[in-house]
Design an enzyme around this catalytic site. Structure first.
Site, PDB file in Angstrom:
ATOM      1  N   HIS A 164     -11.443  -7.547  -0.345  1.00  0.00           N
ATOM      2  CA  HIS A 164     -10.924  -5.973  -0.146  1.00  0.00           C
ATOM      3  C   HIS A 164     -12.481  -5.159  -0.485  1.00  0.00           C
ATOM      4  O   HIS A 164     -13.303  -5.713  -1.327  1.00  0.00           O
ATOM      5  CB  HIS A 164     -10.218  -5.645  -1.211  1.00  0.00           C
ATOM      6  N   GLU A 173      -9.690  -3.727   8.137  1.00  0.00           N
ATOM      7  CA  GLU A 173      -9.840  -2.482   7.464  1.00  0.00           C
ATOM      8  C   GLU A 173     -10.988  -1.995   7.591  1.00  0.00           C
ATOM      9  O   GLU A 173     -11.912  -2.232   6.814  1.00  0.00           O
ATOM     10  CB  GLU A 173      -9.444  -2.855   5.827  1.00  0.00           C
TER      11      GLU A 173
HETATM   12  P1  PGA Z   1      -5.411   3.115   1.899  1.00  0.00           P
HETATM   13  O1  PGA Z   1      -5.955   1.909   1.233  1.00  0.00           O
HETATM   14  O2  PGA Z   1      -4.235   3.115   2.682  1.00  0.00           O
HETATM   15  O3  PGA Z   1      -5.318   4.137   0.634  1.00  0.00           O
HETATM   16  O4  PGA Z   1      -6.551   3.569   2.792  1.00  0.00           O
HETATM   17  C1  PGA Z   1      -5.823   0.746   2.157  1.00  0.00           C
HETATM   18  C2  PGA Z   1      -6.347  -0.419   1.638  1.00  0.00           C
HETATM   19  O5  PGA Z   1      -7.419  -0.511   0.865  1.00  0.00           O
HETATM   20  O6  PGA Z   1      -5.882  -1.628   1.635  1.00  0.00           O
END
Ligand code: PGA
Length: 247
Positions: A96, A165
């Site tokens: 992450h 992401e």
């Molecule tokens: P967020 O985070 O939805 O708050 O942007 C997504 C994540 O970090 O997996």
């Protein structure tokens, strides 16, 4: 079947985590969510065993937000993939961006964690994505391909999930344009083909909420969403789940 993964990060304390879990469970049970969604919660480590107990007779999976790669030993403060597995975790988030850029994890660390999860029978959820400086330097594809290569090369992994992401979209309210996310995920799936013959679902994450979730999940190529902030309150979390069931 689409995936709805809720990453609660460190937003909620123990009591808040259990209240949210129980509220969501009663609603999810009542609405037959399982037929169309694969749901997993990623609570803080302190709350994991209680959330697992609460979800015991449901089809909701529970996962860790990170793991240590050594099963046991002198690693102060660490919790291994093996220990999470013994608790009953099915998944672990690995790589992450908050782990990469706040806690300094690099691709080699993440690779060790992936291998530890495989050994411990936990499905890794491998998070990848470009930073804003990658975008400014035209290095988006380079970053994504490198993260995938370091994570998967030579592994022939049979069970894993990838979450795309973009770092600039996480927690900022600036979600990635849905068509752009779809194009990136198509590229990621193409890239993954060289590392494994198994199907790897690819999710989108980054400022997903109940208003934009359908723009991602209505696309065939996007297998689901990994949601942070908007999964931490009952109304927005249920809002997202209900939207996903409409599709
Ligand atoms: P967020 O985070 O939805 O708050 O942007 C997504 C994540 O970090 O997996």
């Amino acid at each position: 079947m689409k995936y709805f993964f809720a990453n609660w990060k460190m937003y909620l304390d123990f009591d808040e985590t259990m209240i949210l879990t129980n509220q969501l469970l009663s609603e999810i049970h009542a609405t037959d969510v399982y037929k169309s969604l694969s749901v997993a919660f990623f609570p803080n480590t302190i709350a994991i065993s209680e959330v697992i107990k609460a979800c015991q007779d449901t089809e909701i999976a529970v996962g860790a937000q990170t793991v240590n790669w050594v099963p046991k030993g002198a690693y102060t403060g660490a919790v291994s993939a093996q220990l999470f597995s013994q608790l009953g975790c099915s998944y672990a988030l690995l790589g992450h961006s908050e782990r990469r850029y706040i806690f300094g994890e690099n691709n080699d660390d993440i690779r060790k964690k992936i291998e530890a999860c495989i050994d411990a029978n936990i499905t890794p959820v491998i998070c990848i994505g470009e930073t804003i400086s990658d975008v400014e330097n035209g290095k988006e594809e380079y970053r994504i391909k490198k993260q995938l290569m370091k994570a998967l090369d030579g592994l022939n992994i049979s069970s894993c999930i990838v979450a795309y992401e973009p770092v600039w979209a996480i927690g900022t309210g600036k979600n990635c344009d849905a068509n752009q996310a779809g194009d990136r995920i198509a590229m990621i799936k193409q890239e993954i083909l060289q590392y494994t013959a198994h199907t790897v679902p690819v999710l989108y994450g980054g400022s997903v909420d109940e208003h934009n979730v359908l723009s991602y999940t209505q696309q065939e190529i996007i297998d689901g969403v990994l949601v942070g902030k908007s999964s931490t309150t009952y109304d927005s979390c249920i809002g997202i789940i209900k939207q996903m069931m409409i599709r």
